[in-house]
Design a protein around this motif. Structure first.
Motif, PDB file in Angstrom:
ATOM      1  N   ASN A 128       0.834  -1.214   0.000  1.00 26.19           N
ATOM      2  CA  ASN A 128       0.000   0.000   0.000  1.00 26.19           C
ATOM      3  C   ASN A 128       0.864   1.258   0.000  1.00 26.19           C
ATOM      4  O   ASN A 128       0.559   2.228  -0.687  1.00 26.19           O
ATOM      5  CB  ASN A 128      -0.890   0.041   1.243  1.00 26.19           C
ATOM      6  N   LYS A 183       1.989   1.589  -3.482  1.00 30.03           N
ATOM      7  CA  LYS A 183       0.884   1.868  -4.412  1.00 30.03           C
ATOM      8  C   LYS A 183       0.358   3.292  -4.282  1.00 30.03           C
ATOM      9  O   LYS A 183       0.081   3.956  -5.259  1.00 30.03           O
ATOM     10  CB  LYS A 183      -0.284   0.909  -4.110  1.00 30.03           C
ATOM     11  N   TYR A 184       0.191   3.740  -3.031  1.00 31.60           N
ATOM     12  CA  TYR A 184      -0.417   5.051  -2.814  1.00 31.60           C
ATOM     13  C   TYR A 184       0.642   6.138  -2.584  1.00 31.60           C
ATOM     14  O   TYR A 184       0.409   7.098  -1.869  1.00 31.60           O
ATOM     15  CB  TYR A 184      -1.431   4.984  -1.668  1.00 31.60           C
ATOM     16  N   ASP A 224       5.391   6.372   4.347  1.00 29.17           N
ATOM     17  CA  ASP A 224       5.526   6.652   2.913  1.00 29.17           C
ATOM     18  C   ASP A 224       5.472   8.153   2.659  1.00 29.17           C
ATOM     19  O   ASP A 224       5.226   8.939   3.576  1.00 29.17           O
ATOM     20  CB  ASP A 224       4.443   5.909   2.112  1.00 29.17           C
ATOM     21  N   PHE A 244     -13.453  -1.165   2.173  1.00 30.20           N
ATOM     22  CA  PHE A 244     -13.414   0.301   2.165  1.00 30.20           C
ATOM     23  C   PHE A 244     -12.217   0.782   1.345  1.00 30.20           C
ATOM     24  O   PHE A 244     -11.097   0.317   1.523  1.00 30.20           O
ATOM     25  CB  PHE A 244     -13.322   0.863   3.596  1.00 30.20           C
ATOM     26  N   ARG A 245     -12.456   1.716   0.439  1.00 22.26           N
ATOM     27  CA  ARG A 245     -11.374   2.315  -0.352  1.00 22.26           C
ATOM     28  C   ARG A 245     -11.583   3.819  -0.406  1.00 22.26           C
ATOM     29  O   ARG A 245     -12.710   4.271  -0.624  1.00 22.26           O
ATOM     30  CB  ARG A 245     -11.369   1.742  -1.774  1.00 22.26           C
ATOM     31  N   VAL A 246     -10.517   4.576  -0.203  1.00 23.42           N
ATOM     32  CA  VAL A 246     -10.656   6.038  -0.232  1.00 23.42           C
ATOM     33  C   VAL A 246     -10.844   6.480  -1.676  1.00 23.42           C
ATOM     34  O   VAL A 246     -11.811   7.139  -2.027  1.00 23.42           O
ATOM     35  CB  VAL A 246      -9.413   6.728   0.386  1.00 23.42           C
ATOM     36  N   SER A 270      -7.419   2.586  -6.447  1.00 18.47           N
ATOM     37  CA  SER A 270      -7.284   1.269  -5.838  1.00 18.47           C
ATOM     38  C   SER A 270      -7.518   0.180  -6.889  1.00 18.47           C
ATOM     39  O   SER A 270      -6.803  -0.810  -6.962  1.00 18.47           O
ATOM     40  CB  SER A 270      -8.290   1.166  -4.702  1.00 18.47           C
ATOM     41  N   GLY A 299      -6.894  -3.583  -6.387  1.00 17.12           N
ATOM     42  CA  GLY A 299      -7.299  -3.618  -4.969  1.00 17.12           C
ATOM     43  C   GLY A 299      -8.800  -3.766  -4.818  1.00 17.12           C
ATOM     44  O   GLY A 299      -9.573  -3.242  -5.610  1.00 17.12           O
ATOM     45  N   VAL A 300      -9.185  -4.534  -3.780  1.00 22.09           N
ATOM     46  CA  VAL A 300     -10.624  -4.705  -3.537  1.00 22.09           C
ATOM     47  C   VAL A 300     -11.022  -4.144  -2.172  1.00 22.09           C
ATOM     48  O   VAL A 300     -12.171  -4.224  -1.770  1.00 22.09           O
ATOM     49  CB  VAL A 300     -11.048  -6.193  -3.632  1.00 22.09           C
ATOM     50  N   GLY A 301     -10.059  -3.590  -1.460  1.00 22.29           N
ATOM     51  CA  GLY A 301     -10.379  -2.982  -0.158  1.00 22.29           C
ATOM     52  C   GLY A 301     -10.359  -3.976   0.989  1.00 22.29           C
ATOM     53  O   GLY A 301     -10.941  -3.715   2.045  1.00 22.29           O
ATOM     54  N   LEU A 360      -6.206  -4.011   4.162  1.00 23.55           N
ATOM     55  CA  LEU A 360      -5.999  -3.487   5.516  1.00 23.55           C
ATOM     56  C   LEU A 360      -6.901  -4.176   6.538  1.00 23.55           C
ATOM     57  O   LEU A 360      -6.556  -4.256   7.718  1.00 23.55           O
ATOM     58  CB  LEU A 360      -6.233  -1.969   5.545  1.00 23.55           C
TER      59      LEU A 360
END
Ligand code: ADP
Length: 369
Positions: free
Chosen positions: A266, A269-270, A294, A312-314, A319, A324-326, A329
């Protein structure tokens, strides 16, 4: 009064009760004592046949002294009663405190194992019994839900693998298809890949509870291994990976690997292109802390708790771009909890995010750094 503890409430009520009783006793004693003293005075005056004024002054003085001493005794007894009530109620409330301490131990991860002690006072026995029955019902409900998710994810795996294989085969056998068909095939492959990742994560989440947590894990080499696995992704985005500190702890090797992998992935990625990711392990008073920092765009404060919730994804589009599927985390949160630890966003701003994981001192075997 609402903010007062039960112990203080019992004490205050006892003080009030003792105070009222003592004052009533004092008033009764004073009125009867004064009456008797007057009778003695009259008797002495009649016998002596003179010095009446002197005797009545002496009797009045004695009566005043008697009443005053009675007031002191009332106050003293009330105060002493209050102190005793405080300590006695503290002792009497011990079973309630023990009950509360046991209830605090109940976690989602130990519902099946934990039992509240039923060997308590009769008043608490029924409460403990009902609480244990509720825990059993909850544990059964979670188990049923887990089995359902596990079976569904398992059943999805075979048709998905088949679809993926067929799509790969079709793409290999038909290299020169129309651009629209190629785009359509690409979309299908992407989505089946996402679905199979989702079912894989669901299966992993499902088998968490049964994973043995007795491995001896050296975190430094584990983090290096994760860096190696994520090097292609980091290189693609020009992200530098750094590690600091080391420690040895007990737990589940594959689960802790998955936890640190998800957090580092993450952080890459972010992140912004050309950014940095640092993983630091440090022994602190409260246990072992692992920080994953990061230089990405940060997580808005309003979402800093929700990101640990499933699905949950911001930023959904970003994502999805990485498949990503949330669930990453949410899996991290469960793994940390399973090891008696916790995970949270330590700080986050436009300059970057630091996610911290803490494990209790019992999980740490040795630390260096
Ligand atoms: P995903 O599979 O979408 O990455 P996760 O559960 O791993 O799901 O993360 C949930 C969401 O939290 C992500 O969609 C992302 O928006 C946000 N997030 C997680 N880690 C970071 C990070 N280091 N910096 C910024 N946002 C993050």
């Amino acid at each position: 009064m609402k903010r007062l503890s039960l112990q203080w409430r019992i004490t205050l009520m006892t003080v009030l009760l003792i105070g009222v009783t003592c004052v009533a006793m004092k008033l009764l004693l004073c009125s009867s004592g004064i009456g008797y003293m007057d009778a003695i005075g009259q008797f002495v005056q009649a016998r002596s046949g003179g010095a009446g004024a002197e005797t009545s002054a002496f009797i009045r003085e004695t009566q005043e002294d008697f009443c005053m001493t009675n007031w002191y005794m009332t106050a003293g007894v009330t105060l002493l009663g209050g102190v005793l009530a405080y300590f006695v109620s503290g002792r009497a409330l011990r079973p309630l405190r023990r009950f509360a301490a046991q209830v605090e131990q109940v976690q989602l991860t130990n519902l099946a194992e934990i039992k509240i002690d039923e060997d308590l006072l009769p008043e608490f026995r029924q409460l403990s019994r009902s609480f244990n029955q509720m825990l059993e019902r909850l544990s059964r409900a979670f188990e049923t839900q887990r089995q359902f998710t596990g079976n569904a994810a398992h059943e999805l795996r075979t048709p998905l693998a088949l679809m993926q294989a067929q799509l790969e085969l079709f793409a290999a056998e038909h290299p020169e298809v129309l651009p629209e068909t190629a785009e359509f095939l690409g979309l299908l492959r992407e989505q089946t890949e996402r679905l199979s990742q989702l079912s894989q994560t669901l299966l992993e989440m499902n088998s968490l509870q049964s994973a043995p947590r007795t491995d001896r894990i050296q975190l430094g080499p584990m983090i290096e291994e994760i860096f190696t696995d994520l090097a292609p992704l980091a290189e693609q985005r020009g992200i530098a990976l750094e590690r600091e500190g080391d420690a040895t702890m007990t737990g589940s090797d594959p689960l802790l690997y998955r936890m640190l992998f998800n957090l580092t992935e993450n952080a890459i990625k972010y992140n912004r292109p050309g950014g940095m990711v640092g993983v630091a392990v440090a022994r602190e008073e409260s246990g072992l802390q692992i920080r994953i920092a990061d230089t990405g765009c940060g997580i808005p404060e309003a979402y800093q708790h929700s990101i640990f919730h499933p699905f949950f994804r911001v930023d959904k589009s970003r994502s999805r771009e990485y498949g990503g599927v949330g669930l990453g985390l949410s899996l991290v949160w469960e793994i940390a909890a399973l090891h008696g630890g916790s995970v949270w966003v330590e700080k986050s701003s436009e300059e970057g995010t630091t996610i911290a994981v803490r494990f209790p001192p019992q999980a740490v075997l040795s630390a260096d750094g």
